[in-house]
Scaffold this active site. Sequence first.
Site, PDB file in Angstrom:
ATOM      1  N   ASP A 181     -22.780  -9.013 -34.042  1.00 22.07           N
ATOM      2  CA  ASP A 181     -22.484  -8.023 -32.862  1.00 22.07           C
ATOM      3  C   ASP A 181     -20.817  -7.904 -32.985  1.00 22.07           C
ATOM      4  O   ASP A 181     -20.523  -6.700 -33.001  1.00 22.07           O
ATOM      5  CB  ASP A 181     -23.114  -8.322 -31.400  1.00 22.07           C
ATOM      6  CG  ASP A 181     -22.457  -7.239 -30.681  1.00 22.07           C
ATOM      7  OD1 ASP A 181     -22.725  -6.144 -30.501  1.00 22.07           O
ATOM      8  OD2 ASP A 181     -21.715  -7.689 -29.758  1.00 22.07           O
ATOM      9  N   HIS A 182     -20.182  -8.969 -33.214  1.00 20.25           N
ATOM     10  CA  HIS A 182     -18.891  -8.731 -33.269  1.00 20.25           C
ATOM     11  C   HIS A 182     -18.347  -8.422 -34.547  1.00 20.25           C
ATOM     12  O   HIS A 182     -17.258  -8.425 -34.782  1.00 20.25           O
ATOM     13  CB  HIS A 182     -18.348 -10.278 -32.915  1.00 20.25           C
ATOM     14  CG  HIS A 182     -18.608 -10.577 -31.497  1.00 20.25           C
ATOM     15  ND1 HIS A 182     -17.729 -11.852 -31.004  1.00 20.25           N
ATOM     16  CD2 HIS A 182     -19.032 -10.004 -30.515  1.00 20.25           C
ATOM     17  CE1 HIS A 182     -18.026 -11.812 -29.670  1.00 20.25           C
ATOM     18  NE2 HIS A 182     -18.892 -10.770 -29.426  1.00 20.25           N
TER      19      HIS A 182
END
Length: 1527
Positions: A862-863
């Site tokens: 996600d990052h």
Amino acid sequence: MRFMLLMLQLLGLLLLLAGGVQSVYCPAGCTCLERTVRCIRAKLSAVPKLPQDTQTLDLRFNHIEELPANAFSGLAQLTTLFLNDNELAYLQDGALNGLTALRFVYLNNNRLSRLPATIFQRMPRLEAIFLENNDIWQLPAGLFDNLPRLNRLIMYNNKLTQLPVDGFNRLNNLKRLRLDGNAIDCNCGVYSLWRRWHLDVQRQLVSISLTCAAPQMLQNQGFSSLGEHHFKCAKPQFLVAPQDAQVAAGEQVELSCEVTGLPRPQITWMHNTQELGLEEQAQAEILPSGSLLIRSADTSDMGIYQCIARNEMGALRSQPVRLVVNGGNHPLDSPIDARSNQVWADAGTPMHGATPLPSPLPSPPHFTHQPHDQIVALHGSGHVLLDCAASGWPQPDIQWFVNGRQLLQSTPSLQLQANGSLILLQPNQLSAGTYRCEARNSLGSVQATARIELKELPEILTAPQSQTIKLGKAFVLECDADGNPLPTIDWQLNGVPLPGNTPDLQLENENTELVVGAARQEHAGVYRCTAHNENGETSVEATIKVERSQSPPQLAIEPSNLVAITGTTIELPCQADQPEDGLQISWRHDGRLIDPNVQLAEKYQISGAGSLFVKNVTIPDGGRYECQLKNQFGRASASALVTIRNNVDLAPGDRYVRIAFAEAAKEIDLAINNTLDMLFSNRSDKAPPNYGELLRVFRFPTGEARQLARAAEIYERTLVNIRKHVQEGDNLTMKSEEYEFRDLLSREHLHLVAELSGCMEHREMPNCTDMCFHSRYRSIDGTCNNLQHPTWGASLTAFRRLAPPIYENGFSMPVGWTKGMLYSGHAKPSARLVSTSLVATKEITPDARITHMVMQWGQFLDHDLDHAIPSVSSESWDGIDCKKSCEMAPPCYPIEVPPNDPRVRNRRCIDVVRSSAICGSGMTSLFFDSVQHREQINQLTSYIDASQVYGYSTAFAQELRNLTSQEGLLRVGVHFPRQKDMLPFAAPQDGMDCRRNLDENTMSCFVSGDIRVNEQVGLLAMHTIWMREHNRIASKLKQINSHWDGDTLYQEARKIVGAQMQHITFKQWLPLIIGESGMEMMGEYQGYNPQLNPSIANEFATAALRFGHTIINPILHRLNETFQPIPQGHLLLHKAFFAPWRLAYEGGVDPLMRGFLAVPAKLKTPDQNLNTELTEKLFQTAHAVALDLAAINIQRGRDHGMPGYNVYRKLCNLTVAQDFEDLAGEISSAEIRQKMKELYGHPDNVDVWLGGILEDQVEGGKVGPLFQCLLVEQFRRLRDGDRLYYENPGVFSPEQLTQIKQANFGRVLCDVGDNFDQVTENVFILAKHQGGYKKCEDIIGINLYLWQECGRCNSPPAIFDSYIPQTYTKRSNRQKRDLGKENDEVATAESYDSPLESLYDVNEERVSGLEELIGSFQKELKKLHKKLRKLEDSCNSADSEPVAQVVQLAAAPPQLVSKPKRSHCVDDKGTTRLNNEVWSPDVCTKCNCFHGQVNCLRERCGEVSCPPGVDPLTPPEACCPHCPMVK
């Protein structure tokens, strides 16, 4: 007798011990020594029970949030109280009751926002109060009254904006007051403090630190530089006072009351001692003059009236007057009733014409003012006032006694006052002693005593002198002092402490000399030298003026172009940077000089500052106006174009554009700067940062992203301000919701607002013509991936939408902003209520199949994909701190806390800040041709490209690289024992500081490609692993291709790392999330599709990918090599946040990684969604209340305008639910459906994130049908819309692709972990489902030799024709194409979006190609052997023949040379060795062949003695062990 004496002594000892038992009682976790109790870091949440004889109590660094009334009951001997560095937010009234002996109280470094008015009462001995570094925004009146000994009051770095009038006037012994660091409005509250200080003859002994933040004319001005002329303050005074009145019933009557004062006083009226409620009496009205008008009087209006005028300087009451209403029974001279008599008596003044009141009743004396103990500076220049006043009947007489002797009359040093007070003039050593005031009448007497103590303050021996300095010249200020003990010297400039030595300012000779090498304008001001020791401090001041030396004038304010309408007055500003004598200011209009004295004075006016006013402008007044400044050294000028239009040409708001923009820019920048100061300012004198501040720091946008968000906020605020000005200026009656900004502003001025705010500074179209780079490598910021749409998927671009948002105003206002607004007939429930009712769980069930690594990889992924930029300020545009307010004020968007919340009881809301919008969306879209809804900014690239390792901008990526060598490496940090490379620490200028508790750790934050790297240690370990993997690959490629430069090595390693992440995500992680059915929906990879936009969807980032919160365990397990807990134990989740030191000092990355791959994830069940570590304890030390991740997820969806659950069900071809029973197929729990109905009322109203996580999981997956659909949609785009996706032909050669497909995260852990020797083949599945653990040597990895470049001169052999990693120069050094040139010939995008046609596949010719290559190598080898033999022959001949023969032999024809017998050797392995050949059979042995004989020499190793605890090591390619270096 001796026996009796011994018994008595023993009895006394026992009594002493018995008495001491009670006194030595010590609370748990505290240390007690004599009468001092220290409970530092004892984890206290309340004040413990303490010994009653305690004198010093130290409660620092605990978790006390509130002090109840009488919290220190029984501690009457306590003199010093340390409560600093707790979490104090509330002090109940009476919290410090009973502390009558208290002298010092420390309340600094807490979260106090207000103080009860009586908190410091009944503390006559209190000498110092420390309140700095809190959030105090208001001081109640009388807070510091009755503190006769208070000499230090420290309140810097709070939120004060106003000071109470006369709030400090009763602190007669005050010597130091610090109010710096507060944004104080220097109004009448400051004036009362200034006047008290200015009139004090001892003001040189009083230090007051205060800097004005407002009004603008006083901004940044220090307290000591203020003068009477800076203030506009006057107490109320009557011009016309009310008089008695008589009126007939039904008639109108006016009671006059006209008052003057600054600021203008507010008028209220009292009727029979009660404030007159005008809303209840429609016939009464207070007129603008202040008079009271009663339209139709009746008998209920009769009584006593009093007019009260109040402003910041005080209140004024009129004499009470009587109103009589004649209804036949109430003539003016009739006796008043008993109630009116009492009211009149309460008012205190006899009434004209009324019945005389009786004389006061006899009473004994009682004090109204009495003297208090004071500490007085010896040899001070001021006086000391001892108050004494008494009342009683008969009026008491006042007498004074000094040290027991009556003072009958005034003396040169003691002055008796008419009101009974006593003044000590010029106190000296004889002034010390006891002063008693006695009030006496015939009914009795009272007395009060005060003690005067003297202290010798430091004496200034050499004082600095005021000077006028020429610009650029050096100057010295000297300040020396004497005292006992010897005082220290500090300096301040304009009320701000000087930091010490700087490049242009030096403090020398123990701070007694201040040396400035070259004077600049900022060196001008008031310098204060303060000498202080334990007795107090003495200050002197000197004023330094810096004059400009013989230079032309400079303009500080220049005129700007403007558009005006006919008939108005315009102002063209023009002002010099500093006033100077002889400066001439002149104006010209189209070259003609404007002289108001010659031309019409009613047309032109030039102000004292230099501004030109043109009145009643007409069309001919348009043109160019020039302002010119001139002095004896030169001139300066500036001009502006004025356009005059008829009134019909302009929209209502055009005239307000620049005013509104200036206000907006100031408001937004102030909020941003306050936020920056709060987050990044030097914390040397502050408490370490807490979790919430660290979260804000690590999610705070960087410079480029911040400018993008700032521009949108300024644009939006400007439009709001324009509307405000139009409403105020034109008195429009149009309702606010009916406003269209297009009606307020012309199109030209809409573009002007966009230009001013920076919204028009859109990102330039990237230059994608460098196909030597873009055909092989990704750009750091994601541009030029799609050559038809270069910004698709790039960083700092807007999120994509799957469905139109449902903002409440159609384009920007979030869902739930308007209280009471209905959705599908029902109101939106509080996000917090939804969380506590449906989401939170304390029970945890482990998953039977997947590991906790699934969660950690999901967060890491996600990052890499999305980061919605939060608002660049945590204050609203109106200055409201979002953390301290529950007001809906942009960007504040708080979550309402419902009544009876199970945890949150002391706050009405949980603070949330809106995500920033991108220019061209929401309100900022108005300068385009159509209104666009508000869209949030994705700070990251959308592709799976390892941007969390390398960064999302070129500048950031360069900072992460090791550019000291040409090896293509990423920077590493310091080395820790028994660990491999760690990430580098964040630089000091980054403003990041993870040291929350300096006793617990002193380690700084780490830095990596994503700013959220330090959020929790599991994520930090993942970043560390992939930094090491990049450096491992780059180092290996350097060995394989030694001719590659650093940029080529960096890009090749980055490309391989990104490909590994893609393969692990799509082939190993994603199938476990979306299940087999989801993978079938994805379909097989069919190649790159340039028409598919890979940008991250808002719904994916805000809802679908947040499914991972449901599988988070509340504990991070840490396991050793045998998969047992490490000595430090497992880690509770809330202790893992912002704790990088735990990674370095508690085992490194290995224990966490083993825990992730060995321990199951949390199983999501209908009644077990998010564990309470995330809903009840998230960052609980950072906020007034702990955050709630579930509530924030819901609120974030509403902030982004997410439509309801049913909209996305329809989008995914699921049934559209008409009622909650229609959801039984996806949400099987009837109890959950019933709760949803109670909260939301209708399925259309359900938030999409909530609906998604409550669905039953699909078979083989971890999400329900809706999130499966949304995840498939996005991941398909990330795969098919990525030109550089690893499976796209041409990205890697077929051989290289085969290696990439062998990528395995377990193999990565083996390669770069500190000491991994066994892993599972698939780290996302529990070991028991895949045959247990495997040795690292059994896990296949990537063979990097398939990246070997064998060709030279850009002509590689056929084996690598499908992949050419040639060296290249840095992109920054290449020539960039000017997008404005039309004659540049560039290949079409279509030719680059397809597989490279110039590269061909030679799989069928592989064998023949290899044979040719081997043949060419054999030929070269034979040539070398031939040359070597010739050299051997020459050497052998030289051993036996003269040199001349050698020369002759060399010159003879080849056919005449006789060949000597060949000499060679055979080693122990049967290998033939040439004569003089040298080889090494092992690392310790060297052998050579000489004339058929093999000679070997083996290296001998000496003894190695290492320090204790250090074992000798034998590195690879070394023979002997040595002691490793210990850092």
